[in-house]
Design an enzyme around this catalytic site. Sequence first.
Site, short mmCIF file in Angstrom:
data_model
loop_
_atom_site.label_atom_id
_atom_site.label_comp_id
_atom_site.label_asym_id
_atom_site.label_seq_id
_atom_site.Cartn_x
_atom_site.Cartn_y
_atom_site.Cartn_z
N CYS A 32 -5.86 7.65 71.44
CA CYS A 32 -4.40 7.57 71.32
C CYS A 32 -3.91 6.15 71.03
CB CYS A 32 -3.75 8.08 72.59
SG CYS A 32 -1.95 8.09 72.49
N CYS A 46 0.17 14.10 78.27
CA CYS A 46 0.47 12.67 78.15
C CYS A 46 1.15 12.27 79.46
CB CYS A 46 1.40 12.44 76.96
SG CYS A 46 2.11 10.78 76.91
N TYR A 57 24.68 -6.35 69.41
CA TYR A 57 23.57 -5.38 69.34
C TYR A 57 23.67 -4.48 70.57
CZ TYR A 57 21.83 -9.11 66.29
OH TYR A 57 21.70 -10.09 65.33
N CYS A 81 12.93 -8.16 72.89
CA CYS A 81 11.74 -7.32 73.03
C CYS A 81 10.59 -7.91 72.21
CB CYS A 81 12.04 -5.88 72.64
SG CYS A 81 12.76 -5.75 71.01
C1 LIG Z 1 17.21 -3.57 71.38
S1 LIG Z 1 18.55 -2.54 70.98
C2 LIG Z 1 19.67 -3.03 72.23
C3 LIG Z 1 20.63 -1.99 72.72
C4 LIG Z 1 21.42 -2.27 73.97
N1 LIG Z 1 21.74 -3.64 74.17
C5 LIG Z 1 20.75 -1.68 75.20
O1 LIG Z 1 20.28 -2.42 76.07
O2 LIG Z 1 20.71 -0.44 75.29
C6 LIG Z 1 19.14 -3.25 69.52
C7 LIG Z 1 20.36 -2.58 68.91
O3 LIG Z 1 20.78 -3.38 67.81
C8 LIG Z 1 21.28 -2.54 66.79
N2 LIG Z 1 21.27 -3.33 65.55
C9 LIG Z 1 20.21 -3.60 64.74
N3 LIG Z 1 20.58 -4.43 63.75
C10 LIG Z 1 21.89 -4.72 63.93
C11 LIG Z 1 22.83 -5.54 63.22
N4 LIG Z 1 22.49 -6.23 62.14
N5 LIG Z 1 24.09 -5.59 63.69
C12 LIG Z 1 24.45 -4.88 64.78
N6 LIG Z 1 23.61 -4.10 65.50
C13 LIG Z 1 22.34 -4.02 65.08
C14 LIG Z 1 20.35 -1.35 66.84
O4 LIG Z 1 20.94 -0.22 66.24
C15 LIG Z 1 20.13 -1.19 68.35
O5 LIG Z 1 21.07 -0.31 68.91
#
Ligand SMILES: C[S@@+](CC[C@H](N)C(=O)[O-])C[C@H]1O[C@@H](n2cnc3c(N)ncnc32)[C@H](O)[C@@H]1O
Length: 450
Positions: free
Chosen positions: A75, A158, A311, A407
Amino acid sequence: MSKLVELEITDLAFNGKAVAHLEGKVVFLNGGLPGEIVEAEIYRSKPRYNDARVIKIIKPSELRIPAHCSHFDICGGCTWQDLAYPEQLKFKYKQVKNCLERIGGFDDVVLHDVIGAAELFHYRNKMEFSFHVAEETGFTLGLHHRGRFDMVFDVEECFLQAPIANRLVNWMRDYVRQEQIPVYDVKNHTGYIRFLMLRVGKRTGQVMVNVVTNYGEFPNRRSFIKSLKSEFPEITTIVHNQNGQKSNIAVGESEQVLYGLGYIEEKLFHTSFRIRANSFFQTNTLQTETLYRTAFEMLDPQAGDDVLDLYCGTGSIGILLAQYVNTVVGVELVEDAVAIAWENAKANAIENITFYQGHVKDFLKSWEAENKVINTVIVDPPRAGLHPKALKELIRLHPPKILYISCNPATFARDAARLIEAGYRLPEVKPVDMFPHTMHIEVISVFYAT
Ligand SMILES: C[S@@+](CC[C@H](N)C(=O)[O-])C[C@H]1O[C@@H](n2cnc3c(N)ncnc32)[C@H](O)[C@@H]1O
């Protein structure tokens, strides 16, 4: 041409692979732990490195423990399940340290020990299983073979999601076989059924079944819903997503709710969040509480703060924080996520939060033009880190505090170096392990304007 060699494994790499050396070149291995002597087959030779797979362990490592899962050998999910958990955390720490030093050029930032997870199994609230055309059995439904995007094995059990997920996968495989539903073939883009995505609320027990298919109505829909519900009364919603695009991702272009409300609810602390099939929500519920608690302790929010949550996904950080500060503005690219963020704010009676849909870089530009004062910016970008233009706008905005949740320690270190150049101070970094048995690691830090 492949060849067999004896290798001593010296380290683990960022990609979760083991590392050895042969004739002056690095060898990346699927399997094997530091300190082990293995017999390995080199199956790819590149100018700067070789790729190999372990054939036999000649001298096992003292760090090795028996893997929990019967699929472990093949896996692609849990590459480090045979490594004792405290050792996994040590390697993750080393990864973060390497990134900070080599990519960011940091040697004075305090790097704390990795905050480990309380639960090592059954920690995920979401899993995606792929349907795959297979010669002998017609098709498989499960997870990808390690390092292979073109091979999927039948998952029987799993240990990452709640036990109901296993029963659902096995039931679905039988159902598709019995009903002779054509499985999508990634090679020639024919066939119908593509993915089974399951969400199970860790705190609430609510269950979503999301079937992702090529274009077209689900065959014998009513009888499918009836059979599924009678076998699994725990299911709270069933959705059907259609995706005819060639890219093999379990996200639908159009969605139809077949049963229930089309979302599940999950709780973080005392707050309830709605999660739909296609919107981002942290997959390890319990450890998300640890991540957010640690982040909020580091940030030390004040009642008068005005915060940007960039984000923001479905708004979880902002909605929790809004309960302690003056105002929050969330920004997110995915329209569906923004809609749920609003829904979540409303359902929790949070009135001091607003959400915008769009690119962070564009939003920051217009925000700056409006000259609105904010004290704190939170960024939680995807693995690619901050877009250079977003970083530039952020630096121009120059908030007193930036909480960065990442991350990917490599892109974090890159962005952190830019923030330091721009006059920020970074006293400490706290890594949090959200995904035991994988090489993934999150980091949290607060940057202060000097
Ligand atoms: C790591 S996640 C974080 C989500 C949130 N902060 C949480 O803890 O649940 C990153 C997020 O960024 C969004 N994202 C990616 N590129 C982006 C951009 N250029 N502008 C705005 N949001 C974006 C994705 O859709 C996703 O929801």
